[in-house]
Design a protein around this motif. Structure first.
Motif, PDB file in Angstrom:
ATOM      1  N   LEU A  85      -5.473  -5.429 -13.383  1.00  0.00           N
ATOM      2  CA  LEU A  85      -6.711  -4.889 -13.924  1.00  0.00           C
ATOM      3  C   LEU A  85      -7.589  -4.396 -12.779  1.00  0.00           C
ATOM      4  N   GLU A  86      -8.377  -3.365 -13.042  1.00  0.00           N
ATOM      5  CA  GLU A  86      -9.175  -2.760 -11.977  1.00  0.00           C
ATOM      6  C   GLU A  86     -10.173  -3.753 -11.391  1.00  0.00           C
ATOM      7  N   GLU A  87     -10.704  -4.671 -12.221  1.00  0.00           N
ATOM      8  CA  GLU A  87     -11.677  -5.618 -11.705  1.00  0.00           C
ATOM      9  C   GLU A  87     -11.060  -6.641 -10.745  1.00  0.00           C
ATOM     10  N   ASN A  88      -9.725  -6.674 -10.677  1.00  0.00           N
ATOM     11  CA  ASN A  88      -9.051  -7.630  -9.799  1.00  0.00           C
ATOM     12  C   ASN A  88      -8.492  -6.990  -8.532  1.00  0.00           C
ATOM     13  N   VAL A  89      -8.827  -5.724  -8.279  1.00  0.00           N
ATOM     14  CA  VAL A  89      -8.343  -5.033  -7.089  1.00  0.00           C
ATOM     15  C   VAL A  89      -9.491  -4.282  -6.444  1.00  0.00           C
ATOM     16  N   VAL A  90      -9.257  -3.834  -5.220  1.00  0.00           N
ATOM     17  CA  VAL A  90     -10.198  -2.958  -4.522  1.00  0.00           C
ATOM     18  C   VAL A  90      -9.419  -1.764  -3.998  1.00  0.00           C
ATOM     19  N   PHE A  91      -9.863  -0.557  -4.343  1.00  0.00           N
ATOM     20  CA  PHE A  91      -9.220   0.662  -3.856  1.00  0.00           C
ATOM     21  C   PHE A  91      -9.779   0.990  -2.468  1.00  0.00           C
ATOM     22  N   VAL A  92      -8.889   1.135  -1.501  1.00  0.00           N
ATOM     23  CA  VAL A  92      -9.310   1.451  -0.146  1.00  0.00           C
ATOM     24  C   VAL A  92      -9.023   2.906   0.221  1.00  0.00           C
ATOM     25  N   ARG A  93      -8.212   3.562  -0.583  1.00  0.00           N
ATOM     26  CA  ARG A  93      -7.926   4.982  -0.329  1.00  0.00           C
ATOM     27  C   ARG A  93      -7.485   5.620  -1.633  1.00  0.00           C
ATOM     28  N   LEU A  94      -8.123   6.745  -1.982  1.00  0.00           N
ATOM     29  CA  LEU A  94      -7.728   7.512  -3.158  1.00  0.00           C
ATOM     30  C   LEU A  94      -8.023   8.977  -2.855  1.00  0.00           C
ATOM     31  N   LEU A  95      -6.980   9.688  -2.460  1.00  0.00           N
ATOM     32  CA  LEU A  95      -7.152  11.044  -1.949  1.00  0.00           C
ATOM     33  C   LEU A  95      -6.221  12.000  -2.666  1.00  0.00           C
ATOM     34  N   LEU A  96      -6.753  13.124  -3.085  1.00  0.00           N
ATOM     35  CA  LEU A  96      -5.931  14.186  -3.662  1.00  0.00           C
ATOM     36  C   LEU A  96      -5.411  15.045  -2.527  1.00  0.00           C
ATOM     37  N   ASP A  97      -4.086  15.119  -2.400  1.00  0.00           N
ATOM     38  CA  ASP A  97      -3.460  15.787  -1.268  1.00  0.00           C
ATOM     39  C   ASP A  97      -2.314  16.636  -1.799  1.00  0.00           C
ATOM     40  N   SER A  98      -1.562  17.230  -0.913  1.00  0.00           N
ATOM     41  CA  SER A  98      -0.402  18.014  -1.323  1.00  0.00           C
ATOM     42  C   SER A  98       0.739  17.770  -0.367  1.00  0.00           C
ATOM     43  N   ASP A  99       1.951  17.780  -0.901  1.00  0.00           N
ATOM     44  CA  ASP A  99       3.165  17.658  -0.106  1.00  0.00           C
ATOM     45  C   ASP A  99       4.033  18.861  -0.456  1.00  0.00           C
ATOM     46  N   GLY A 100       3.966  19.877   0.398  1.00  0.00           N
ATOM     47  CA  GLY A 100       4.623  21.132   0.058  1.00  0.00           C
ATOM     48  C   GLY A 100       3.850  21.808  -1.066  1.00  0.00           C
ATOM     49  N   ASP A 101       4.545  22.074  -2.171  1.00  0.00           N
ATOM     50  CA  ASP A 101       3.910  22.711  -3.317  1.00  0.00           C
ATOM     51  C   ASP A 101       3.479  21.704  -4.375  1.00  0.00           C
ATOM     52  N   VAL A 102       3.604  20.416  -4.080  1.00  0.00           N
ATOM     53  CA  VAL A 102       3.313  19.376  -5.066  1.00  0.00           C
ATOM     54  C   VAL A 102       1.967  18.737  -4.749  1.00  0.00           C
ATOM     55  N   ALA A 103       1.005  18.860  -5.673  1.00  0.00           N
ATOM     56  CA  ALA A 103      -0.271  18.170  -5.526  1.00  0.00           C
ATOM     57  C   ALA A 103      -0.090  16.724  -5.953  1.00  0.00           C
ATOM     58  N   GLN A 104      -0.648  15.805  -5.189  1.00  0.00           N
ATOM     59  CA  GLN A 104      -0.427  14.394  -5.491  1.00  0.00           C
ATOM     60  C   GLN A 104      -1.620  13.562  -5.059  1.00  0.00           C
ATOM     61  N   TYR A 105      -1.778  12.438  -5.705  1.00  0.00           N
ATOM     62  CA  TYR A 105      -2.793  11.467  -5.323  1.00  0.00           C
ATOM     63  C   TYR A 105      -2.160  10.445  -4.376  1.00  0.00           C
ATOM     64  N   ASP A 106      -2.806  10.237  -3.239  1.00  0.00           N
ATOM     65  CA  ASP A 106      -2.412   9.204  -2.282  1.00  0.00           C
ATOM     66  C   ASP A 106      -3.332   8.017  -2.530  1.00  0.00           C
ATOM     67  N   ILE A 107      -2.782   6.933  -3.068  1.00  0.00           N
ATOM     68  CA  ILE A 107      -3.596   5.815  -3.543  1.00  0.00           C
ATOM     69  C   ILE A 107      -3.182   4.532  -2.835  1.00  0.00           C
ATOM     70  N   GLU A 108      -4.169   3.809  -2.354  1.00  0.00           N
ATOM     71  CA  GLU A 108      -3.906   2.524  -1.707  1.00  0.00           C
ATOM     72  C   GLU A 108      -4.944   1.524  -2.197  1.00  0.00           C
TER      73      GLU A 108
ATOM     74  N   ALA B 290      -0.092  14.810  -9.231  1.00  0.00           N
ATOM     75  CA  ALA B 290      -1.437  15.079  -9.734  1.00  0.00           C
ATOM     76  C   ALA B 290      -1.447  15.876 -11.029  1.00  0.00           C
ATOM     77  N   VAL B 291      -0.305  16.439 -11.423  1.00  0.00           N
ATOM     78  CA  VAL B 291      -0.230  17.205 -12.673  1.00  0.00           C
ATOM     79  C   VAL B 291       0.348  16.357 -13.794  1.00  0.00           C
ATOM     80  N   THR B 292       1.479  15.703 -13.523  1.00  0.00           N
ATOM     81  CA  THR B 292       2.194  14.984 -14.581  1.00  0.00           C
ATOM     82  C   THR B 292       1.845  13.508 -14.663  1.00  0.00           C
ATOM     83  N   GLY B 293       1.290  12.948 -13.597  1.00  0.00           N
ATOM     84  CA  GLY B 293       1.033  11.514 -13.578  1.00  0.00           C
ATOM     85  C   GLY B 293       2.255  10.694 -13.228  1.00  0.00           C
ATOM     86  N   GLU B 294       3.351  11.342 -12.823  1.00  0.00           N
ATOM     87  CA  GLU B 294       4.567  10.628 -12.453  1.00  0.00           C
ATOM     88  C   GLU B 294       4.378   9.933 -11.111  1.00  0.00           C
ATOM     89  N   ILE B 295       4.862   8.704 -10.989  1.00  0.00           N
ATOM     90  CA  ILE B 295       4.818   7.970  -9.726  1.00  0.00           C
ATOM     91  C   ILE B 295       5.946   8.477  -8.831  1.00  0.00           C
TER      92      ILE B 295
END
Length: 314
Positions: A53-76, A90-95
């Motif tokens: 649950l979100e209340e039990n974690v702390v996000f230290v990094r959440l960045l919208l980036d790209s790897d080649g032609d793929v936009a992606q969220y870098d989340i830590e 970042a489009v499909t929500g696939e991990i």
């Protein structure tokens, strides 16, 4: 017994096992092609996958980036017992990738106002807006949303949020300083930890028979400490017993240590050297300061090889 009846419970158990292991799951796209899922949706994807649950974690990094032609969220993010790193389409929500490392974290010590990217930062990554542009826009919005009595009518922050540099950037900083590339070393671990009043990445890797350890400031990327240590078990033993082999003088060993650190003797303060024996090998243990930075260096007393090196801001 009917074989179908026997295998069905086994199959169900296997599926349940994989469902609880945090593996990427096939889901319907969260957004149509050409549009991007929101930061909130990206957080929901990784939290559901991790079973937290979100209340039990702390996000230290959440960045919208790209790897080649793929936009992606870098989340830590971290929980009390583990550190998680995800990349999410970042489009499909696939991990696209995930990593989880066990640890013990005091979430109360993490300044949450400096941890997570907001939707404004995500839009900057997509549109190419600069921080200066955002500051101008924020200033205009601030004036528009300030009432006559000076009170605020929104929650727009006065300054852009600060993000942690991320595990990959911390690793690259350490490797660049050591003069190696990722393909030539074996990464042992990259841990986020709270030490000496700040959050930092502990990066450890091996090159041949030498262990390297770095502490990287999680916010600024500055190297807080670095050290390396040669595996004594792989060293040549018995040099002291070789006929005709002369031990180096203390002055020669000190110079070898200073040359390795790139420090001139006149800049070294409180310099000490001591001859010691470790695992039947003679070595000089040399220590000194330059300003507030402490240096420790062990030099083989016969070959002049630097066996270990440590540098840390005191």
């Amino acid at each position: 017994m009917n074989r179908r009846c026997f295998f069905e419970p086994v199959l169900i158990a296997v599926l349940l096992l994989f469902a609880g292991c945090g593996m990427p799951s096939a889901k319907e796209p969260l957004a149509e092609t050409g549009s991007y899922i929101t930061v909130a949706e990206a957080k929901t994807v990784v939290l559901e996958n991790a079973g937290l649950l979100e209340e039990n974690v702390v996000f230290v990094r959440l960045l919208l980036d790209s790897d080649g032609d793929v936009a992606q969220y870098d989340i830590e993010f971290v929980s009390a017992t583990a550190e998680y790193t995800y990349t999410v389409n970042a489009v499909t929500g696939e991990i696209l990738s995930l990593n989880c490392e066990a640890g013990h974290f005091d979430l109360s010590k993490l300044p949450t106002e400096h941890t997570q990217a907001d939707s404004t930062q995500a839009n900057d990554a997509l549109t190419g807006s600069s921080p200066e542009d955002r500051q101008t826009d924020t200033s205009q919005d601030s004036q528009a949303n300030t009432q006559a009595d000076g009170s605020r009518t929104d929650d727009i922050p006065n300054e852009p949020d600060i993000q942690y540099i991320g595990r990959d950037a911390a690793t690259q900083t350490a490797l660049s300083h050591a003069g190696f590339d990722a393909d030539s070393v074996r990464i042992s671990h990259v841990h986020l930890e709270f030490d000496d009043g700040c959050w930092q990445y502990d990066v450890e890797f091996y090159k041949d028979n030498t262990e390297y350890d770095y502490d990287i400031d999680a916010l600024t990327g500055a190297i807080l400490s670095c050290s390396h240590d040669t595996d004594y078990h792989n060293r040549h033993h018995g040099s002291a017993g070789t006929p005709g082999t002369a031990m180096l003088t203390e002055e020669t060993a000190i110079q070898a240590a200073l040359d390795y650190a790139g420090i001139s003797e006149q800049d070294a303060e409180f310099l000490t050297a001591e001859l010691d024996y470790d695992d039947d090998c003679a070595e000089y243990e040399i220590e000194w300061y330059v300003g507030r930075t402490e240096y420790e260096c062990d030099v083989d007393a016969y070959t002049g090889e630097v066996l270990s090196f440590h540098k840390e801001l005191d």
